[in-house]
Design a protein around this motif. Structure first.
Motif, short mmCIF file in Angstrom:
data_model
loop_
_atom_site.label_atom_id
_atom_site.label_comp_id
_atom_site.label_asym_id
_atom_site.label_seq_id
_atom_site.Cartn_x
_atom_site.Cartn_y
_atom_site.Cartn_z
N SER A 193 0.17 -0.02 0.34
CA SER A 193 -0.18 -1.11 -0.57
C SER A 193 -0.45 -0.58 -1.96
O SER A 193 -0.08 -1.21 -2.96
N SER A 194 -1.07 0.60 -2.05
CA SER A 194 -1.34 1.20 -3.37
C SER A 194 -0.05 1.51 -4.11
O SER A 194 0.06 1.29 -5.32
N TYR A 248 9.42 -8.98 -4.30
CA TYR A 248 8.02 -9.38 -4.48
C TYR A 248 7.97 -10.80 -5.01
O TYR A 248 8.69 -11.15 -5.95
N ALA A 288 9.14 -1.83 -5.96
CA ALA A 288 8.25 -2.71 -5.17
C ALA A 288 9.03 -3.37 -4.05
O ALA A 288 8.56 -3.44 -2.90
N ASP A 316 -2.26 -6.07 3.54
CA ASP A 316 -2.07 -6.72 2.25
C ASP A 316 -0.64 -6.49 1.78
O ASP A 316 -0.22 -5.37 1.54
N GLY A 317 0.12 -7.57 1.67
CA GLY A 317 1.51 -7.48 1.26
C GLY A 317 2.49 -7.30 2.40
O GLY A 317 3.68 -7.52 2.23
N ARG A 344 1.31 -1.75 -5.42
CA ARG A 344 0.54 -2.19 -6.59
C ARG A 344 0.93 -1.38 -7.83
O ARG A 344 1.07 -1.94 -8.93
N THR A 345 1.09 -0.08 -7.65
CA THR A 345 1.46 0.77 -8.78
C THR A 345 2.83 0.39 -9.33
O THR A 345 3.02 0.28 -10.54
N PHE A 356 -6.84 -6.81 -6.74
CA PHE A 356 -5.40 -6.91 -6.96
C PHE A 356 -4.75 -7.12 -5.60
O PHE A 356 -4.25 -6.18 -5.00
N ARG A 357 -4.82 -8.34 -5.12
CA ARG A 357 -4.15 -8.68 -3.87
C ARG A 357 -2.66 -8.81 -4.14
O ARG A 357 -2.24 -9.36 -5.15
N LEU A 358 -1.87 -8.34 -3.18
CA LEU A 358 -0.43 -8.48 -3.32
C LEU A 358 0.03 -9.90 -3.00
O LEU A 358 1.08 -10.32 -3.48
N ALA A 404 2.45 -2.80 -11.22
CA ALA A 404 1.68 -2.61 -12.46
C ALA A 404 2.53 -2.02 -13.59
O ALA A 404 2.33 -2.34 -14.76
#
Length: 198
Positions: A163-164, A186, A178, A23-24, A167-168, A67-69, A171
């Motif tokens: 990926s986490s 991104y 990122a 993911d991402g 996402r953080t 929360f998909r990237l 967010a």
């Protein structure tokens, strides 16, 4: 890139396989795929990825907001750009979640994917109740003469690239972080639709 949305009966060509959610396609994912494509080049294997839809987290934690990237189509476009010829994308469901680790190795990796080299992150776990780990995979690979490549975590400063972590960063609005984790800016894509004309 050839996209197979189920487990094939058996791939005709022997493969090098990278396993992950991707993911991402951040820098850690890129390192796993690069390790796989190098093995594919060295041994004249078909560069292949094994990934899952939906994301296993959606199966195990359906109440947690998704929360998909990036969208699925964008994910596979990026994977194809990494030199991957085949993507195998079985549906992650109760049957897959309950599959014992030894069945995953023998039936999925050896038989259906015809794997001769496998690249994973060194913290990779698999099988029912996460019973399989990299040590088990290496022992199995040694017995079957299948090369197992354990890719160490990619660090960005003091942070493990995951990926986490991406996402953080998104967010909290830290887009430079990122971008460092992704190895690119991104981006978000989607369909433009007519709104309420306010």
């Amino acid at each position: 890139m050839h996209l197979i949305r189920r487990l094939p009966e058996a791939l005709d060509r022997p493969t090098a396989v990278a396993i992950g959610n991707f993911d991402g396609l951040h820098r850690g994912h890129q390192a796993v795929i690069t390790a796989m494509t190098r093995a594919a080049d060295a041994y004249e294997l078909m560069p292949t990825v094994l990934t899952f839809e939906p994301h296993p987290r959606r199966f195990f934690k359906p109440d947690v907001p998704d929360f998909r990237l990036e969208r699925v189509r964008a994910k596979f476009a990026r994977i194809a750009q990494e030199g991957v010829e085949c993507a195998v994308v079985p549906r992650f469901n109760a049957a897959f979640a309950s599959m014992p680790a030894d069945v995953f190795m023998e039936e999925v990796l050896a038989h259906r994917l015809n794997a001769k080299a496998i690249a994973v992150g060194e913290n990779f776990v698999f099988g029912h109740k996460r019973a399989g780990d990299i040590d088990l995979l290496k022992r199995w690979g040694s017995y079957h003469d299948i090369e197992i490549i354990a890719v160490p975590p990619v660090m960005v400063g003091d942070n493990v690239c995951s990926s986490s972590a991406v996402r953080t960063a998104i967010a909290v609005g830290d887009m430079p972080q990122a971008a460092r984790l992704l190895g690119r800016a991104y981006m978000l894509s989607g369909r433009v639709v007519h709104g309420e004309a306010r």
